[in-house]
Design a protein around this motif. Structure first.
Motif, mmCIF file in Angstrom:
data_model
loop_
_atom_site.group_PDB
_atom_site.id
_atom_site.type_symbol
_atom_site.label_atom_id
_atom_site.label_comp_id
_atom_site.label_asym_id
_atom_site.label_seq_id
_atom_site.Cartn_x
_atom_site.Cartn_y
_atom_site.Cartn_z
ATOM 1 N N ALA A 43 0.830 -1.192 0.000
ATOM 2 C CA ALA A 43 0.000 0.000 0.000
ATOM 3 C C ALA A 43 0.869 1.248 0.000
ATOM 4 C CB ALA A 43 -0.930 0.001 1.215
ATOM 5 N N GLY A 44 0.371 2.300 -0.612
ATOM 6 C CA GLY A 44 1.085 3.555 -0.653
ATOM 7 C C GLY A 44 0.268 4.617 -1.355
ATOM 8 N N SER A 45 0.844 5.795 -1.498
ATOM 9 C CA SER A 45 0.091 6.944 -1.967
ATOM 10 C C SER A 45 0.815 7.675 -3.084
ATOM 11 C CB SER A 45 -0.134 7.911 -0.795
ATOM 12 O OG SER A 45 -0.825 9.063 -1.198
ATOM 13 N N GLY A 46 0.039 8.244 -4.004
ATOM 14 C CA GLY A 46 0.590 9.137 -4.999
ATOM 15 C C GLY A 46 1.126 8.455 -6.237
ATOM 16 N N ARG A 47 1.619 9.269 -7.178
ATOM 17 C CA ARG A 47 2.032 8.758 -8.488
ATOM 18 C C ARG A 47 3.213 7.818 -8.411
ATOM 19 N NH1 ARG A 47 4.852 13.474 -12.005
ATOM 20 N NH2 ARG A 47 5.064 11.664 -13.354
ATOM 21 N N TRP A 48 4.038 7.911 -7.349
ATOM 22 C CA TRP A 48 5.190 7.016 -7.230
ATOM 23 C C TRP A 48 4.808 5.694 -6.585
ATOM 24 C CZ3 TRP A 48 8.181 8.758 -10.595
ATOM 25 C CH2 TRP A 48 8.412 10.123 -10.749
ATOM 26 N N GLN A 56 -4.984 4.838 -7.304
ATOM 27 C CA GLN A 56 -3.825 4.848 -8.194
ATOM 28 C C GLN A 56 -3.890 3.717 -9.210
ATOM 29 O OE1 GLN A 56 -1.523 7.200 -8.501
ATOM 30 N NE2 GLN A 56 -2.643 8.359 -6.951
ATOM 31 N N ILE A 57 -4.369 2.560 -8.809
ATOM 32 C CA ILE A 57 -4.494 1.444 -9.755
ATOM 33 C C ILE A 57 -5.472 1.801 -10.865
ATOM 34 C CG2 ILE A 57 -5.467 -0.875 -9.988
ATOM 35 C CD1 ILE A 57 -4.047 -1.620 -7.405
ATOM 36 N N ALA A 58 -6.612 2.406 -10.505
ATOM 37 C CA ALA A 58 -7.593 2.803 -11.517
ATOM 38 C C ALA A 58 -7.020 3.862 -12.451
ATOM 39 C CB ALA A 58 -8.858 3.317 -10.836
ATOM 40 N N ALA A 59 -6.223 4.780 -11.902
ATOM 41 C CA ALA A 59 -5.621 5.828 -12.733
ATOM 42 C C ALA A 59 -4.637 5.250 -13.740
ATOM 43 C CB ALA A 59 -4.916 6.851 -11.847
ATOM 44 N N GLN A 91 -2.423 10.629 0.300
ATOM 45 C CA GLN A 91 -2.754 11.951 -0.228
ATOM 46 C C GLN A 91 -4.057 11.925 -1.017
ATOM 47 O OE1 GLN A 91 0.721 12.739 -2.759
ATOM 48 N NE2 GLN A 91 -0.575 12.526 -4.558
ATOM 49 N N GLU A 92 -4.501 10.717 -1.395
ATOM 50 C CA GLU A 92 -5.739 10.605 -2.163
ATOM 51 C C GLU A 92 -6.943 11.152 -1.384
ATOM 52 O OE1 GLU A 92 -2.760 8.226 -4.046
ATOM 53 O OE2 GLU A 92 -3.414 8.273 -1.948
ATOM 54 N N ASP A 93 -6.938 11.043 -0.058
ATOM 55 C CA ASP A 93 -8.021 11.644 0.726
ATOM 56 C C ASP A 93 -7.484 12.673 1.722
ATOM 57 O OD1 ASP A 93 -6.819 10.054 2.617
ATOM 58 O OD2 ASP A 93 -8.611 8.901 3.128
ATOM 59 N N LEU A 109 -9.289 4.607 10.269
ATOM 60 C CA LEU A 109 -8.573 3.333 10.188
ATOM 61 C C LEU A 109 -9.457 2.281 9.519
ATOM 62 C CD1 LEU A 109 -5.933 1.793 11.259
ATOM 63 C CD2 LEU A 109 -7.397 1.057 13.153
ATOM 64 N N VAL A 110 -10.697 2.195 9.954
ATOM 65 C CA VAL A 110 -11.643 1.237 9.378
ATOM 66 C C VAL A 110 -11.969 1.592 7.930
ATOM 67 C CG1 VAL A 110 -14.022 0.376 9.508
ATOM 68 C CG2 VAL A 110 -12.633 0.539 11.587
ATOM 69 N N GLU A 111 -12.139 2.887 7.652
ATOM 70 C CA GLU A 111 -12.445 3.316 6.288
ATOM 71 C C GLU A 111 -11.340 2.925 5.320
ATOM 72 O OE1 GLU A 111 -12.901 7.537 3.876
ATOM 73 O OE2 GLU A 111 -13.552 7.457 5.976
ATOM 74 N N HIS A 112 -10.098 3.157 5.698
ATOM 75 C CA HIS A 112 -8.985 2.782 4.831
ATOM 76 C C HIS A 112 -8.895 1.272 4.659
ATOM 77 C CE1 HIS A 112 -6.558 6.777 5.409
ATOM 78 N NE2 HIS A 112 -7.517 6.886 4.523
ATOM 79 N N ALA A 113 -9.104 0.530 5.724
ATOM 80 C CA ALA A 113 -9.047 -0.927 5.634
ATOM 81 C C ALA A 113 -10.109 -1.458 4.669
ATOM 82 C CB ALA A 113 -9.231 -1.547 7.021
#
Length: 331
Positions: A43-48, A56-59, A91-93, A109-113
């Motif tokens: 898991a991770g965030s952003g274009r990298w 990010q997968i959908a993008a 950063q997505e949310d 925490l629950v929302e992200h999970a």
């Protein structure tokens, strides 16, 4: 049924080396031709972090389903699992990370999970691998009240993702705040076995001075996921307690400047008895994924192929009870 997968994390020695589709395709094909059935995402965030979360997968692939087709085009069956450190930001949310020790952070925490688990279901995966708390340099030793807060937080997460057919597998790492004062065992005793499972990482336990085979024998019913990798050194200096140990110890090697904490399964100097551990898995009737890893390897494709040879010719025959006299490759 036991199935073999490989961790995608080893293909990111630097932040900008794994951002394009051609790198993803090469990595998945190397994993496939080395004999593995699935891939574990980080898991991770952003274009990298183009494989880091559903947005990010959908993008990058049009949709989560589009990425699953991409995985299958590489002759892999599915994504096995997703590794998630909840303290890292998305950063997505515009969230800055969630601390499982903080009761106020539980809704997010629950929302992200659930966000990750819903996509994991679509990708064919079955386990959300979660870091239960930050490193010891941030948390210090955890008292009983802190352990209870962790147990109740992860109970909520485990319950919330069950509707997607995804299990929670808490992942202990050698820098964890749970390492001090027997925190891991206390968390296991305080949490519900029906909803809070464990991911057993052979190298992380070994570096922390814990025998992974003995740990499995103590908790066979709690282990829902396995990460199999070799270890080069034990952190007997207890440098895990240092501030920012993720950088000064894990990446920079600590005061001994350890070049690689994690090595290939067939490394003759390695500390993990991979064959003995797989034999113990078979005897414990383990049912799930074994994800092989080679974190921070300087040669990702080479490490996958070496580990694939070891899996196919040494370890998988143990699971299938096939007699073999083929020796491991000596590095």
């Amino acid at each position: 049924m036991i199935r073999w997968a490989y961790g995608i994390n080893q293909f990111k020695p630097q932040f900008d080396d794994f951002a394009r589709r051609r790198e993803h395709e090469r990595a998945l094909r190397v994993i496939s031709i080395s004999g593995f059935d699935g891939v574990e995402l980080s898991a991770g965030s952003g274009r990298w972090e183009p494989l880091g979360n559903p947005t990010q997968i959908a993008a990058n692939f049009g949709s989560v389903a589009g990425f699953r087709a991409f995985v299958e085009d590489a002759a892999l069956d599915s994504v096995s699992s997703w590794v998630w450190d909840p303290t890292a930001p998305f950063q997505e949310d515009l969230s800055h990370g969630t601390d499982p020790l903080d009761p106020a952070a539980r809704p997010l925490l629950v929302e992200h999970a659930r966000w990750l688990a819903k996509a994991l279901e679509e990708l064919g995966g079955s386990v959300l691998v979660a870091r239960p708390c930050a490193g010891a340099g941030r948390t210090g030793p955890l008292d009983d009240a802190a352990i209870e807060r962790l147990a109740s937080a992860w109970q909520l997460v485990g319950e919330s993702i069950a509707e997607f057919g995804v299990r929670l597998g808490l992942h202990f790492d050698f820098l964890s705040g749970l390492r001090a004062e027997d925190g891991l065992e206390r968390l296991i005793a305080s949490s519900d076995p029906e909803t809070v499972g464990l991911t057993l990482d052979t190298a992380e336990l070994t570096i922390a001075g814990i025998d992974p085979i003995a740990f499995l024998e103590r908790h066979p019913d709690r282990v829902v996921h396995v990460q199999l990798k070799n270890a080069a050194v034990v952190d007997d200096l207890e440098e895990y307690r240092q501030p920012a140990a993720e950088y000064g110890v894990l990446r920079a090697g600590g005061s001994r400047v350890v070049p690689r904490w994690f090595t290939e399964l067939g490394d003759s100097n390695g500390l993990v008895d991979s064959a003995g551990f797989v034999r113990a898995l078979r005897e414990s009737d383990y049912d799930g994924w074994i994800v092989v890893e080679s974190d921070f390897t300087p040669h990702p494709a080479t490490s996958v192929m070496l580990n694939g040879w070891e899996m196919q010719h040494v370890l998988d025959p143990i699971l299938r009870r096939v007699s073999t006299t083929t020796p491991s490759i000596t590095r």
